[in-house]
Design a protein around this motif. Structure first.
Motif: not given
Lengths: 86, 140
Positions: A17-29
Motif C-alpha cells: 500500500p502507498t500512503r502519501v501525506w504531503l504538506p503542500l504549504f511547505l511546497i508553496w514556501i
C-alpha cells in the motif's frame, strides 16, 4: 484558501500500500522563490500566444486555490484510491 | 409572522409585558427585530459548496464504490480558465464535443453567465438506479 495538505492512499491487490501525506504549504514556501523564474516565462509565453499573462496567472492561481476540499475515493475489488486535498 | 412572535406582540399590546421584555423574548426566538427586519423567509437557498458524485456498483466482477466531491469554487475557476483558451483550441474542442453528440459552443460560456450556471447546478440532482449500479449526482 490555498490547499495545505494532500493525502493520497493507493491500495492494490498483491502490492504494497502507498500512503502519501504531503504538506503542500511547505511546497508553496519552497516554490515561492521559483516564481521569480516562472513569472517571466509565463509573460513571454503569454505574449507569444496572445493571452494576457496577468489574467492567465490569476486564473491559474484561482484554480489552485479552489482545489481545497476536493475528495476522490474509488474502491474496486482489486484496488482502491483515496485522494483528499485540505 | 410566527405564532410565538404574534403572542409576544399581543402580550405587549395588552400591557402584560414591557417593550424591553418583548424585545428580549423575540431575540430569544432567534427572529430578527427592529424596523428593518424582514419577516419573509430568505427566498434564496443556501449556496451549494460541493458537487458530489456517488456510485455504488454491484457488478458481477465485484462491488465498486466511487465517491467524488468537487468544490463549486473549482468549477467556477475552471470555467473562467476556459475563457483563456485560444480560438483554435476552442474550435477543436467544440468539434470534438459535436462528434460525441454534444453540440456545445465553449465561447458561449461567458463569465457573466457563470454564476447563473453554477447556481442552477446547485439544484441539480441525478439519480440512476440500475440492477447493478446506483449513481447519484447532487450538490451539497
Amino acid at each position: 484558501m490555498i490547499p495545505l495538505v494532500l493525502t493520497v492512499r493507493v491500495l492494490a491487490q498483491g502490492e504494497r500500500p502507498t500512503r502519501v501525506w504531503l504538506p503542500l504549504f511547505l511546497i508553496w514556501i519552497l516554490l515561492a522563490p521559483l516564481l521569480v523564474i516562472i513569472v517571466p516565462v509565463v509573460m513571454v509565453l503569454g505574449a507569444l500566444s496572445g493571452i494576457n499573462p496577468f489574467s492567465a496567472l490569476s486564473r491559474l492561481g484561482a484554480v489552485f486555490c479552489a482545489l481545497s476540499g476536493t475528495h476522490v475515493e474509488v474502491e474496486a475489488p482489486d484496488a482502491s484510491v483515496f485522494v483528499h486535498i485540505t | 409572522m410566527s405564532e410565538d412572535r404574534r403572542q409576544i406582540l399581543g402580550m405587549l399590546a395588552e400591557g402584560k409585558i414591557t417593550a424591553d421584555e418583548a424585545e428580549r423574548l423575540i431575540a430569544a426566538l432567534g427572529e430578527p427585530t427592529g424596523p428593518y427586519a424582514d419577516p419573509r423567509p430568505d427566498p434564496r437557498p443556501s449556496r451549494a459548496k460541493y458537487l458530489r458524485v456517488v456510485v455504488d456498483s454491484n457488478d458481477p466482477s465485484g462491488p465498486a464504490k466511487v465517491n467524488v466531491r468537487v468544490p463549486m469554487q473549482l468549477l467556477r475557476a475552471g470555467v473562467r480558465l476556459s475563457a483563456l483558451l485560444p480560438v483554435q483550441a476552442r474550435e477543436q474542442i467544440n468539434a470534438a464535443l459535436a462528434r460525441q453528440g454534444m453540440p456545445f459552443d465553449l465561447s458561449q460560456l461567458r463569465p457573466e453567465n457563470l454564476e447563473d450556471l453554477v447556481d442552477q447546478l446547485s439544484d441539480l440532482t441525478v439519480d440512476v438506479d440500475d440492477s447493478h449500479a446506483k449513481v447519484r449526482v447532487f450538490c451539497e
